[in-house]
Write a protein that holds these residues in place. Structure first.
Motif, PDB file in Angstrom:
ATOM      1  N   ILE A 133       0.848  -1.187   0.000  1.00  0.00           N
ATOM      2  CA  ILE A 133       0.000   0.000   0.000  1.00  0.00           C
ATOM      3  C   ILE A 133       0.882   1.235   0.000  1.00  0.00           C
ATOM      4  CG2 ILE A 133      -1.826   1.239   1.211  1.00  0.00           C
ATOM      5  CD1 ILE A 133      -2.566  -1.499   2.500  1.00  0.00           C
ATOM      6  N   ALA A 134       0.642   2.124  -0.941  1.00  0.00           N
ATOM      7  CA  ALA A 134       1.496   3.295  -1.139  1.00  0.00           C
ATOM      8  C   ALA A 134       0.675   4.572  -0.992  1.00  0.00           C
ATOM      9  CB  ALA A 134       2.140   3.244  -2.525  1.00  0.00           C
ATOM     10  N   PRO A 135       1.341   5.704  -0.752  1.00  0.00           N
ATOM     11  CA  PRO A 135       0.636   6.986  -0.695  1.00  0.00           C
ATOM     12  C   PRO A 135      -0.202   7.240  -1.941  1.00  0.00           C
ATOM     13  CG  PRO A 135       2.865   7.243   0.103  1.00  0.00           C
ATOM     14  CD  PRO A 135       2.772   5.843  -0.433  1.00  0.00           C
ATOM     15  N   SER A 136      -1.326   7.888  -1.763  1.00  0.00           N
ATOM     16  CA  SER A 136      -2.363   8.219  -2.747  1.00  0.00           C
ATOM     17  C   SER A 136      -3.320   7.049  -2.987  1.00  0.00           C
ATOM     18  CB  SER A 136      -1.786   8.690  -4.085  1.00  0.00           C
ATOM     19  OG  SER A 136      -1.336   7.608  -4.887  1.00  0.00           O
ATOM     20  N   GLN A 137      -2.994   5.854  -2.506  1.00  0.00           N
ATOM     21  CA  GLN A 137      -3.906   4.728  -2.629  1.00  0.00           C
ATOM     22  C   GLN A 137      -4.886   4.726  -1.455  1.00  0.00           C
ATOM     23  OE1 GLN A 137      -1.478   1.207  -2.906  1.00  0.00           O
ATOM     24  NE2 GLN A 137      -0.872   1.628  -5.016  1.00  0.00           N
ATOM     25  N   LYS A 138      -5.977   3.986  -1.608  1.00  0.00           N
ATOM     26  CA  LYS A 138      -6.953   3.850  -0.532  1.00  0.00           C
ATOM     27  C   LYS A 138      -6.644   2.616   0.305  1.00  0.00           C
ATOM     28  CE  LYS A 138     -10.846   6.346  -2.560  1.00  0.00           C
ATOM     29  NZ  LYS A 138     -12.280   6.289  -2.899  1.00  0.00           N
TER      30      LYS A 138
ATOM     31  N   LEU B  20     -10.186   5.024   2.983  1.00  0.00           N
ATOM     32  CA  LEU B  20      -9.774   6.417   2.827  1.00  0.00           C
ATOM     33  C   LEU B  20      -8.475   6.477   2.035  1.00  0.00           C
ATOM     34  CD1 LEU B  20     -11.852   6.679   5.229  1.00  0.00           C
ATOM     35  CD2 LEU B  20     -10.464   8.609   5.990  1.00  0.00           C
ATOM     36  N   GLN B  21      -8.218   7.618   1.462  1.00  0.00           N
ATOM     37  CA  GLN B  21      -7.030   7.832   0.635  1.00  0.00           C
ATOM     38  C   GLN B  21      -5.862   8.262   1.521  1.00  0.00           C
ATOM     39  OE1 GLN B  21      -7.545  10.066  -3.104  1.00  0.00           O
ATOM     40  NE2 GLN B  21      -5.876  11.379  -2.405  1.00  0.00           N
ATOM     41  N   TRP B  22      -4.696   7.658   1.271  1.00  0.00           N
ATOM     42  CA  TRP B  22      -3.510   7.955   2.075  1.00  0.00           C
ATOM     43  C   TRP B  22      -2.839   9.235   1.576  1.00  0.00           C
ATOM     44  CZ3 TRP B  22       1.318   4.267   2.645  1.00  0.00           C
ATOM     45  CH2 TRP B  22       2.117   4.731   3.715  1.00  0.00           C
ATOM     46  N   GLY B  23      -2.820  10.236   2.442  1.00  0.00           N
ATOM     47  CA  GLY B  23      -2.286  11.558   2.125  1.00  0.00           C
ATOM     48  C   GLY B  23      -3.299  12.594   2.569  1.00  0.00           C
TER      49      GLY B  23
ATOM     50  N   ARG C 180     -12.127  11.846   1.533  1.00  0.00           N
ATOM     51  CA  ARG C 180     -11.709  11.500   2.887  1.00  0.00           C
ATOM     52  C   ARG C 180     -10.296  10.911   2.828  1.00  0.00           C
ATOM     53  NH1 ARG C 180     -17.399  10.120   3.525  1.00  0.00           N
ATOM     54  NH2 ARG C 180     -18.294  11.580   5.049  1.00  0.00           N
ATOM     55  N   THR C 181      -9.438  11.434   3.687  1.00  0.00           N
ATOM     56  CA  THR C 181      -8.020  11.075   3.625  1.00  0.00           C
ATOM     57  C   THR C 181      -7.500  10.766   5.028  1.00  0.00           C
ATOM     58  OG1 THR C 181      -7.357  13.406   3.840  1.00  0.00           O
ATOM     59  CG2 THR C 181      -7.638  12.538   1.597  1.00  0.00           C
ATOM     60  N   PHE C 182      -6.304  10.156   5.075  1.00  0.00           N
ATOM     61  CA  PHE C 182      -5.692   9.830   6.369  1.00  0.00           C
ATOM     62  C   PHE C 182      -4.182   9.939   6.270  1.00  0.00           C
ATOM     63  CE2 PHE C 182      -5.219   5.804   4.176  1.00  0.00           C
ATOM     64  CZ  PHE C 182      -4.088   5.221   4.721  1.00  0.00           C
ATOM     65  N   LEU C 183      -3.543   9.946   7.429  1.00  0.00           N
ATOM     66  CA  LEU C 183      -2.090   9.840   7.514  1.00  0.00           C
ATOM     67  C   LEU C 183      -1.732   8.944   8.691  1.00  0.00           C
ATOM     68  CD1 LEU C 183      -1.315  11.679  10.151  1.00  0.00           C
ATOM     69  CD2 LEU C 183      -1.132  13.532   8.512  1.00  0.00           C
ATOM     70  N   ILE C 184      -0.440   8.644   8.807  1.00  0.00           N
ATOM     71  CA  ILE C 184       0.094   7.798   9.875  1.00  0.00           C
ATOM     72  C   ILE C 184       1.065   8.634  10.707  1.00  0.00           C
ATOM     73  CG2 ILE C 184       1.565   5.788  10.364  1.00  0.00           C
ATOM     74  CD1 ILE C 184       0.388   4.534   7.769  1.00  0.00           C
ATOM     75  N   ILE C 185       0.972   8.499  12.020  1.00  0.00           N
ATOM     76  CA  ILE C 185       1.829   9.253  12.931  1.00  0.00           C
ATOM     77  C   ILE C 185       3.118   8.469  13.188  1.00  0.00           C
ATOM     78  CG2 ILE C 185       2.003  10.274  15.229  1.00  0.00           C
ATOM     79  CD1 ILE C 185      -1.036  10.586  15.186  1.00  0.00           C
ATOM     80  N   THR C 186       4.242   9.169  13.162  1.00  0.00           N
ATOM     81  CA  THR C 186       5.539   8.534  13.415  1.00  0.00           C
ATOM     82  C   THR C 186       6.179   9.109  14.671  1.00  0.00           C
ATOM     83  OG1 THR C 186       6.873  10.105  12.132  1.00  0.00           O
ATOM     84  CG2 THR C 186       5.869   8.264  10.929  1.00  0.00           C
ATOM     85  N   THR C 187       7.110   8.339  15.219  1.00  0.00           N
ATOM     86  CA  THR C 187       7.839   8.756  16.403  1.00  0.00           C
ATOM     87  C   THR C 187       9.300   8.371  16.246  1.00  0.00           C
ATOM     88  OG1 THR C 187       7.839   8.681  18.828  1.00  0.00           O
ATOM     89  CG2 THR C 187       7.429   6.610  17.679  1.00  0.00           C
TER      90      THR C 187
END
Length: 224
Positions: free
Chosen positions: A33-38, A56-59, A142-149
């Motif tokens: 799964i890559a950015p811009s994909q759902k 949802l779409q990644w980005g 509708r879009t989403f992102l992932i939180i990093t640390t």
């Protein structure tokens, strides 16, 4: 950062695991799964108090944007609650991103060597995410992102950042708890629950998919 992940789980398994209600999305498992994909994410509908599994779409596109503009795929745990771009989503629109594994590329390797990270013995990883609804001239996205640390001991030899994974006991708190309590969950997964190993560079191309992408690349064993 986190720029690629796998979700090999069928939707009925995710519904059972995350306790979601409502219709299931039309989703086929993917190992790349890559950015811009759902991709499927778990969202809490505050008006009903129930969790739903939606594609949802990644980005991320913030709801207040006047145009699509930049679409970040990650947000930093250290600043996500205060950043003007993310703070409203962090306060009200947190999500879980189901994953079977995620990939990272080793710094300094040439060509860049991809590594897979997953739970020991398999099982789902629930990555901490945010989601947004963006509407413009009748178009709703509708879009989403992932939180990093910061990287833990397992990730540190490969990269200085890693995605935040939320433990199952903390899922309700992450999705519906107070902002202050959610911030306390923004920490690395402990190294004793994860394993990592090198995989083939075929994962580098988003055109490639399938369970073979998660197979260990024995020829790259000496890189770590």
């Amino acid at each position: 950062m986190c720029g690629r992940f796998a979700n090999a789980m069928p939707v009925d398994l995710m519904r059972e695991l995350f306790g979601t209600t409502g219709p299931l999305p039309n989703w086929e498992p993917s190992w790349n799964i890559a950015p811009s994909q759902k991709a499927p994410i778990v969202r809490l509908r505050h008006e009903t108090g129930q969790c739903h599994l939606d594609l949802l779409q990644w980005g991320l596109i913030p709801h207040w944007s006047k145009e699509v503009g930049r679409q970040p795929i990650n947000a930093r745990a250290e600043t996500v609650a205060s950043s003007p771009m993310f703070r409203s989503a962090f306060a009200a629109r947190r999500a879980l991103v189901p994953a079977s594994a995620y990939y990272e590329w080793q710094r300094g390797s040439s060509p860049k060597q991809p590594w897979a990270f997953r739970h020991k013995g398999g099982g789902a990883i629930a990555l901490a995410g945010l989601w947004e609804s963006w509407e413009h001239e009748g178009e709703l996205i509708r879009t989403f992102l992932i939180i990093t640390t910061q990287a833990d001991a397992l990730m540190r030899p490969i990269h200085d950042r890693m995605p935040v994974a939320v433990r199952q006991a903390d899922w309700p708190l992450w999705l519906g708890g107070e902002t202050r309590d959610a911030q306390a969950l923004l920490r690395p997964e402990t190294s004793d629950t994860l394993e990592c190993y090198p995989v083939s560079a075929v994962v580098n191309s988003v055109r490639n998919d399938g369970p073979q992408l998660l197979e260990r690349d024995e020829s790259a064993r000496s890189l770590r």
